[in-house]
Design a protein around this motif. Structure first.
Motif, PDB file in Angstrom:
ATOM      1  N   THR A 290       0.819  -1.140  -0.049  1.00  0.00           N
ATOM      2  CA  THR A 290       0.054   0.034  -0.024  1.00  0.00           C
ATOM      3  C   THR A 290       1.073   1.344   0.048  1.00  0.00           C
ATOM      4  O   THR A 290       0.551   2.178  -0.639  1.00  0.00           O
ATOM      5  N   ARG A 291       2.001   1.149   0.755  1.00  0.00           N
ATOM      6  CA  ARG A 291       2.885   2.354   0.813  1.00  0.00           C
ATOM      7  C   ARG A 291       3.828   2.396  -0.277  1.00  0.00           C
ATOM      8  O   ARG A 291       4.942   3.129  -0.382  1.00  0.00           O
ATOM      9  N   GLY A 292       3.914   1.472  -1.419  1.00  0.00           N
ATOM     10  CA  GLY A 292       4.652   1.572  -2.447  1.00  0.00           C
ATOM     11  C   GLY A 292       6.059   1.152  -2.635  1.00  0.00           C
ATOM     12  O   GLY A 292       6.867   1.203  -3.394  1.00  0.00           O
ATOM     13  N   PHE A 293       6.399   0.286  -1.598  1.00  0.00           N
ATOM     14  CA  PHE A 293       7.440  -0.465  -1.278  1.00  0.00           C
ATOM     15  C   PHE A 293       7.536  -1.563  -2.321  1.00  0.00           C
ATOM     16  O   PHE A 293       6.416  -2.507  -2.331  1.00  0.00           O
ATOM     17  N   ALA A 294       8.420  -2.113  -3.026  1.00  0.00           N
ATOM     18  CA  ALA A 294       8.463  -3.221  -3.947  1.00  0.00           C
ATOM     19  C   ALA A 294       9.050  -4.378  -2.987  1.00  0.00           C
ATOM     20  O   ALA A 294       9.057  -5.494  -3.036  1.00  0.00           O
ATOM     21  N   LEU A 296      10.555  -5.468   1.394  1.00  0.00           N
ATOM     22  CA  LEU A 296      10.833  -5.250   2.623  1.00  0.00           C
ATOM     23  C   LEU A 296      12.099  -4.414   2.838  1.00  0.00           C
ATOM     24  O   LEU A 296      12.167  -3.345   3.523  1.00  0.00           O
ATOM     25  N   ARG A 297      13.253  -4.778   2.231  1.00  0.00           N
ATOM     26  CA  ARG A 297      14.621  -4.145   2.396  1.00  0.00           C
ATOM     27  C   ARG A 297      14.255  -2.775   2.129  1.00  0.00           C
ATOM     28  O   ARG A 297      15.326  -2.024   2.738  1.00  0.00           O
ATOM     29  N   GLU A 298      13.620  -2.321   1.120  1.00  0.00           N
ATOM     30  CA  GLU A 298      13.638  -0.827   1.001  1.00  0.00           C
ATOM     31  C   GLU A 298      13.056  -0.001   2.119  1.00  0.00           C
ATOM     32  O   GLU A 298      13.398   1.193   2.107  1.00  0.00           O
ATOM     33  N   ALA A 299      12.481  -0.836   2.937  1.00  0.00           N
ATOM     34  CA  ALA A 299      11.330  -0.063   3.958  1.00  0.00           C
ATOM     35  C   ALA A 299      12.413  -0.067   5.376  1.00  0.00           C
ATOM     36  O   ALA A 299      12.156   0.774   6.272  1.00  0.00           O
ATOM     37  N   VAL A 300      13.520  -0.636   5.401  1.00  0.00           N
ATOM     38  CA  VAL A 300      14.220  -0.946   6.411  1.00  0.00           C
ATOM     39  C   VAL A 300      14.855   0.508   6.970  1.00  0.00           C
ATOM     40  O   VAL A 300      15.675   1.070   5.891  1.00  0.00           O
ATOM     41  N   GLY A 301      14.584   1.054   7.908  1.00  0.00           N
ATOM     42  CA  GLY A 301      15.066   2.562   8.468  1.00  0.00           C
ATOM     43  C   GLY A 301      14.486   3.601   7.714  1.00  0.00           C
ATOM     44  O   GLY A 301      14.938   4.486   7.644  1.00  0.00           O
ATOM     45  N   TYR A 302      13.649   3.412   7.075  1.00  0.00           N
ATOM     46  CA  TYR A 302      12.922   4.577   6.147  1.00  0.00           C
ATOM     47  C   TYR A 302      12.589   5.823   6.955  1.00  0.00           C
ATOM     48  O   TYR A 302      12.600   6.820   6.319  1.00  0.00           O
ATOM     49  N   ALA A 303      12.119   5.456   8.109  1.00  0.00           N
ATOM     50  CA  ALA A 303      11.510   6.753   8.804  1.00  0.00           C
ATOM     51  C   ALA A 303      12.814   7.626   9.254  1.00  0.00           C
ATOM     52  O   ALA A 303      12.612   8.635   9.718  1.00  0.00           O
TER      53      ALA A 303
END
Ligand code: RRO
Length: 305
Positions: A290-294, A296-303
């Motif tokens: 839903t948040r546009g990540f292809a 999991l790895r792309e989202a690690v530490g995104y914040a």
């Protein structure tokens, strides 16, 4: 969404793992969970010898979480090597074996015994059990004691088995403990163990648990755990983090990933919902999509970005 991740250099298909102590050695989860589909079964901490633990009662529910004073009950390393680990390996499940001891040499001997054992994906070095005889035995409360244990385990352990040090939230500066154990050879960090707490029974007017104090888990500690993951990832962005503390849903797990965890453990939630691991994996995958990540790895530490 590509949900694959890794424990150190060991690839795993899902970022969702059990949490040490909450699913024993995996057997009772089998009816509810595909043990090969989850990241790994993180075992209850094992010691050199069998132990019966602290007196009962040793679990208490509170409105915001659970308190335990189990006291390292378990079969000992022989029981694990003869029974539980072969059972997991036969099923193709990965075991992330939690090890605990009173002396540095105990940890090293456990790591030696686990070298090359089929199905053992790595070791979680439990230096943070709150239910020990004295606070001095909580190695994770002192960077020097913590790094002594990790260095001994790294020297003794199978080089193919990553070692993650499990840290305690009951410290003033978790980043300094994290740095010390990484410098000593930890491949990753597990955060957090339970937070030291107390429940008093209003009827008896005495501490409810046989062990008096206990470790608090569940939703109450989630913001504390998330803060620890955040601080350590900010300081050590290359170090893999297995995040845990009160995760009950995919959105809870997402917060840990965004803060810097590359995998998560689900513990207390399993007591109410034995199928929580599969559900949380699916919910996390949907939330990432839903948040546009292809991946999991792309989202690690995104914040942090
Ligand atoms: O067995 C326990 O009492 C226990 C352990 Br080893 C631990 O690491 N954390 C916890 O809350 N309980």
């Amino acid at each position: 969404v590509d949900m694959s991740t890794a424990l150190g250099a060991v690839p795993i298909p899902s970022p969702v793992l059990t949490a040490s102590g909450c699913s024993a050695f995996g057997r009772e989860l089998e009816p509810f969970v595909d043990l090969t589909a989850i990241g790994a079964v993180v075992t209850k901490s094992v010691q050199l010898r069998p132990r019966s633990g602290r007196p009962t009662p040793r679990m208490a529910e509170t409105p915001s979480g659970m308190l335990n004073s189990i006291g390292l009950q378990g079969p000992g390393i022989d029981g694990l090597l003869d029974g539980e680990l072969p059972w997991l390996a036969e099923r193709g499940a990965r075991a992330f074996v939690s090890i605990a001891g009173v002396r540095v040499e105990d940890f090293a001997e456990l790591a030696t015994r686990l070298r090359g054992v089929p199905g053992v994906a790595g070791l979680e070095v439990n230096i943070s059990c709150p239910n020990v005889e004295s606070r001095g035995e909580v190695f994770a409360c002192d960077p020097v004691a913590a790094s002594d244990v990790v260095a001994a385990v790294r020297a003794a352990a199978d080089p193919a088995q990553p070692i993650y040090a499990k840290l305690s939230p009951d410290v003033t500066d978790i980043v300094s403990v994290a740095r010390a154990v990484v410098d000593a050879g930890a491949d990753g960090l597990s955060m957090i163990n339970t937070l030291l707490g107390l429940v008093i029974d209003p009827d008896t007017m005495k501490p409810l648990l046989g062990g008096i104090t206990g470790g608090l888990s569940g939703p109450a500690i989630r913001p504390v755990a998330l803060r620890c993951v955040w601080q350590v990832h900010a300081a050590l962005p290359e170090v893999p983090i297995l995040g845990m503390g009160g995760i009950r849903s995919g959105l809870d797990a997402l917060q840990f990933v965004l803060a810097g965890a590359s995998a998560v453990s689900v513990g207390t939630a399993v007591f109410n919902d034995p199928s929580a691991l599969g559900r949380i994996h699916a919910e996390l995958a949907a939330a990432l999509e839903t948040r546009g990540f292809a991946s999991l790895r792309e989202a690690v530490g995104y914040a942090h970005r």
